[in-house]
Design a protein around this motif. Structure first.
Motif, PDB file in Angstrom:
ATOM      1  N   THR A  45       0.717  -0.931   0.472  1.00  0.00           N
ATOM      2  CA  THR A  45      -0.215  -0.040  -0.189  1.00  0.00           C
ATOM      3  C   THR A  45       1.346   1.272   0.355  1.00  0.00           C
ATOM      4  N   ILE A  46       0.695   1.825  -1.267  1.00  0.00           N
ATOM      5  CA  ILE A  46       1.301   3.012  -1.468  1.00  0.00           C
ATOM      6  C   ILE A  46       0.686   4.438  -0.616  1.00  0.00           C
ATOM      7  N   ILE A  47       1.341   4.504   0.220  1.00  0.00           N
ATOM      8  CA  ILE A  47       0.492   6.174   0.289  1.00  0.00           C
ATOM      9  C   ILE A  47       2.293   7.330  -0.521  1.00  0.00           C
ATOM     10  N   THR A  48       1.677   7.897  -2.019  1.00  0.00           N
ATOM     11  CA  THR A  48       2.306   8.931  -2.683  1.00  0.00           C
ATOM     12  C   THR A  48       2.629  10.031  -1.984  1.00  0.00           C
ATOM     13  N   SER A  49       1.633  11.230  -1.261  1.00  0.00           N
ATOM     14  CA  SER A  49       1.434  11.646  -1.010  1.00  0.00           C
ATOM     15  C   SER A  49       0.156  12.176  -0.020  1.00  0.00           C
ATOM     16  N   PHE A  66      13.466   7.186  -7.787  1.00  0.00           N
ATOM     17  CA  PHE A  66      12.020   6.458  -8.014  1.00  0.00           C
ATOM     18  C   PHE A  66      11.963   6.704  -9.223  1.00  0.00           C
ATOM     19  N   GLU A  67      12.205   5.039  -9.632  1.00  0.00           N
ATOM     20  CA  GLU A  67      12.071   5.226 -11.580  1.00  0.00           C
ATOM     21  C   GLU A  67      10.664   4.535 -12.077  1.00  0.00           C
ATOM     22  N   LYS A  68       9.986   4.169 -11.312  1.00  0.00           N
ATOM     23  CA  LYS A  68       8.883   3.783 -11.837  1.00  0.00           C
ATOM     24  C   LYS A  68       7.860   3.338 -10.387  1.00  0.00           C
ATOM     25  N   ILE A  69       6.609   3.605 -10.248  1.00  0.00           N
ATOM     26  CA  ILE A  69       5.359   3.438  -9.541  1.00  0.00           C
ATOM     27  C   ILE A  69       4.618   3.136 -10.539  1.00  0.00           C
ATOM     28  N   GLY A  70       3.227   2.201  -9.601  1.00  0.00           N
ATOM     29  CA  GLY A  70       2.423   1.831  -9.995  1.00  0.00           C
ATOM     30  C   GLY A  70       2.114  -0.132  -9.913  1.00  0.00           C
ATOM     31  N   THR A  71       0.465  -0.019 -10.260  1.00  0.00           N
ATOM     32  CA  THR A  71       0.441  -0.997 -10.103  1.00  0.00           C
ATOM     33  C   THR A  71       1.133  -2.881 -10.849  1.00  0.00           C
ATOM     34  N   ASN A  72       1.430  -1.609 -12.086  1.00  0.00           N
ATOM     35  CA  ASN A  72       1.865  -2.356 -13.402  1.00  0.00           C
ATOM     36  C   ASN A  72       3.827  -3.065 -13.589  1.00  0.00           C
ATOM     37  N   LEU A  87       2.454  -4.159   3.565  1.00  0.00           N
ATOM     38  CA  LEU A  87       2.969  -3.292   4.323  1.00  0.00           C
ATOM     39  C   LEU A  87       2.648  -1.733   3.627  1.00  0.00           C
ATOM     40  N   MET A  88       2.879  -0.815   4.820  1.00  0.00           N
ATOM     41  CA  MET A  88       2.417   0.545   4.181  1.00  0.00           C
ATOM     42  C   MET A  88       4.060   1.468   3.881  1.00  0.00           C
ATOM     43  N   ILE A  89       3.357   2.314   2.877  1.00  0.00           N
ATOM     44  CA  ILE A  89       5.358   2.990   2.009  1.00  0.00           C
ATOM     45  C   ILE A  89       4.315   4.651   2.341  1.00  0.00           C
ATOM     46  N   TYR A  90       4.945   5.148   3.124  1.00  0.00           N
ATOM     47  CA  TYR A  90       4.688   6.472   3.061  1.00  0.00           C
ATOM     48  C   TYR A  90       6.560   7.751   2.669  1.00  0.00           C
ATOM     49  N   PRO A  91       6.423   8.552   2.065  1.00  0.00           N
ATOM     50  CA  PRO A  91       7.336   9.308   1.164  1.00  0.00           C
ATOM     51  C   PRO A  91       8.208   9.741   3.181  1.00  0.00           C
ATOM     52  N   ALA A 403       7.046  10.030  -6.322  1.00  0.00           N
ATOM     53  CA  ALA A 403       7.498  10.518  -7.127  1.00  0.00           C
ATOM     54  C   ALA A 403       8.412  10.071  -8.421  1.00  0.00           C
ATOM     55  N   GLU A 404       8.371   9.348  -9.486  1.00  0.00           N
ATOM     56  CA  GLU A 404       8.683   9.063 -10.593  1.00  0.00           C
ATOM     57  C   GLU A 404      10.039  10.428 -10.705  1.00  0.00           C
ATOM     58  N   GLY A 405      11.430   9.500 -10.654  1.00  0.00           N
ATOM     59  CA  GLY A 405      12.098  10.828 -10.738  1.00  0.00           C
ATOM     60  C   GLY A 405      12.673  11.714  -9.436  1.00  0.00           C
ATOM     61  N   ASN A 406      12.075  11.910  -8.222  1.00  0.00           N
ATOM     62  CA  ASN A 406      12.166  12.436  -7.230  1.00  0.00           C
ATOM     63  C   ASN A 406      13.714  11.140  -6.054  1.00  0.00           C
ATOM     64  N   LEU A 407      13.441  11.494  -5.267  1.00  0.00           N
ATOM     65  CA  LEU A 407      14.998  10.975  -4.424  1.00  0.00           C
ATOM     66  C   LEU A 407      14.295   9.870  -3.749  1.00  0.00           C
TER      67      LEU A 407
END
Length: 558
Positions: A45-49, A66-72, A87-91, A403-407
């Motif tokens: 479970t990804i909480i992107t923001s 971050f190169e890629k984020i998504g379900t596929n 697991l939960m993922i937060y920034p 987000a893609e491209g972020n640290l």
């Protein structure tokens, strides 16, 4: 009992393969064992923001970004896979003002015959020209402790008195990286004066502030005139303390004023109103009654994560006097006001970040949960720890969200924020993985009863599919178990006792040992239990990791 379906050969092949490989596998709180710069965290479970969630998502991290984020998301072949089930993922959290790893400069020596009413600046605690990076060490244990709490970036402040120096922005990454993001992000100020010397008092500090600021402004104008006109003007003398104010006067950086209470906030606002600098009110412990004034001044807000000791508010006063009881009521009211401060700022519509200054790392989660239980929304709490801090520090284009491209800064937890049982399992900082072991001494015995019985397992290895079973029982009020495996050295089946068993109702982990070529290897097993199914992995230190699934054998009823 274990079924023999070529298990011996398969396990032998697997172990031999493990011995020949060098793949990351084990917990590592140091972040040093970075075999690959590519990671895939799957099915989490990804909480992107704040307020934005991806269920069953995958994050691909490559070379610190971050190169890629998504379900596929397609998993690269060289990726180290981290199962994110449950697991939960937060920034990664951002500390808007901290002092992790910062040491104090040597105390300035008083010159002989010094006039206490006119001490040198450094003796009076006026050193705005100092750079905090000159006193910072990423290997300090406080950096490690706060990183363990999920903090990945911090605006660090110098130590000292009235004007200790300039702040800087750092990342809690690998010990051999530079870890600097930005220098000179603000001029740090506080209401602390030297004893027995001018300015000495708060009124003296206010007067000295005005004097320094106005003299700096005059000196800068003088310098500009000398540069453009020159002839007939005296050459300006160098003054590092006054020159340190130039970025503030030019509105390039703010003054970050540490203001713990309402009185200090009012004084900082007064100086800002008179002099016109950009202001950040930091480390606020009591200030929610001044939200209108803070809004009017357009000052940024950083609240303290330090909360008062609740002992005084819980004192037993059954036999106390009426006056003592009234005094106690005031203490309780003040305590509750502090707990509700963040919620009150949220209600007032003022965005804020958090500061770890003066807070204990061991109290972080407890204090955050207290704020949430006293009205602060979980979404606002996460915003204060991530995107609000990133925007305040001017780094939201590459940090503060997933987000893609972020640290690649992440916090991975066992459950959502705000719950007492939530633990931090992994932290990514600057693309480096830091893994934290659970307290294996704790087992939820009530839930452990669900494990009791026989479990048939199956493991996928490069050598094929291996099958066997594991038995759990509760003996002497402890969860115990054993696994039957084929002896890799060919002497038939062997029973191995399970050790370090940990089960919290969802996650199950344990170890057992096997002998291979006269070498004792510890096999770590970790995964998630859902009703009567288990899914996880086997791993051996520095050798490799392979999947395992198991099903509980139904008990026969007669």
């Amino acid at each position: 009992m274990i079924k023999r379906q070529n298990t011996l050969k398969l396990l032998m092949v697997w172990i031999c393969l493990l011995l020949g490989q060098s793949v990351y596998s084990q917990s590592d709180y140091t972040g040093k064992r970075r075999v690959t710069g590519t990671y895939a965290i799957t099915n989490a479970t990804i909480i992107t923001s704040p307020g934005k969630t991806i269920d069953h998502g995958t994050i691909i991290i490559k070379d610190g970004l971050f190169e890629k984020i998504g379900t596929n998301a397609k998993i690269p072949v060289d990726a180290q896979i981290i199962p994110g089930d449950s697991l939960m993922i937060y920034p990664g959290f951002i500390d808007a003002l901290g002092e992790q790893g910062v040491s104090a400069p040597e105390e300035a020596q008083k010159p002989e015959g010094m006039d206490p009413s006119n001490p040198p600046n450094d003796v009076a605690g006026i050193t705005p020209e100092l750079q905090v990076l000159d006193y910072w060490d990423v290997n300090d244990h406080n950096v490690q402790e706060w990183r363990k709490n999920g903090f990945t970036i911090s605006q660090i402040a110098p130590k000292g008195l009235m004007l200790p120096g300039k702040t800087a922005l750092v990342v809690f990454g690998h010990e051999k990286s530079s870890n600097y993001l930005l220098s000179e992000t603000g001029l740090f100020a506080q209401f602390k004066t030297p004893r027995g010397l001018y300015p000495g008092t708060t009124l003296g500090l206010m007067a000295k502030w005005r004097e320094l600021y106005k003299n700096a402004k005059l000196r800068q104008e003088h310098g500009k005139m000398f540069t453009t006109e020159g002839n007939g003007l005296a050459r300006p003398q160098n003054d590092p303390s006054l020159e340190a104010f130039y970025p503030v006067i030019n509105q390039e950086i703010p003054v970050i004023f540490k203001t713990k209470n309402e009185l200090e906030i009012r004084r900082a606002l007064r100086l800002q109103n008179e002099l016109g600098f950009e202001l950040v009110l930091a480390g606020i412990e009591e200030g929610s009654n001044l939200t209108d004034e803070i809004k009017a001044a357009n000052a940024a807000v950083i609240l303290s994560l330090d909360l008062p000791d609740p002992k005084a508010s819980k004192a037993a006063l059954e036999e106390a006097t009426a006056e003592a009881k009234k005094s106690q009521e005031r203490v309780v009211a003040a305590y509750n006001e502090v707990l509700m401060q963040a919620a009150n700022f949220e209600k007032a519509g003022i965005t804020f970040a958090f500061s770890t200054q003066d807070a204990k790392s061991a109290d972080f989660m407890k204090n955050l949960n207290l704020m949430i239980s006293n009205g602060l929304s979980e979404e606002a709490a996460l915003a204060a720890l991530t995107i609000n801090a990133a925007e305040l520090l001017g780094i939201s284009r590459y940090a503060g969200s997933i987000a893609e491209g972020n640290l690649a800064n992440l916090v991975i937890t066992t459950d959502k924020l705000g719950l007492e049982e939530t633990k931090i399992k992994y932290v990514f900082a600057d693309g480096y993985l830091f893994e934290y072991e659970e307290d294996h001494s704790k087992i939820n015995m009530a839930k452990a009863k669900a494990l009791v019985g026989t479990w048939n397992y199956e493991s996928k290895t490069p050598g094929g599919t291996s099958k066997g079973n594991i038995k759990f029982e509760i003996s002497d009020k402890e969860l115990q178990g054993e696994i039957l495996v084929d002896d890799p050295e060919g002497s038939g089946q062997v029973s191995r006792k399970l050790k370090d068993i940990h089960f919290d109702g969802k996650e199950l982990s344990f170890t057992f040992s096997i002998m291979v070529r006269e070498e004792k290897l510890i096999v770590h097993t970790k995964g998630i239990v859902k009703e009567n199914e288990f899914e996880g992995d086997f791993s051996i230190k520095d050798k490799g990791k392979y999947s395992i699934t198991a099903s509980k054998v139904p008990e026969l009823e007669f």
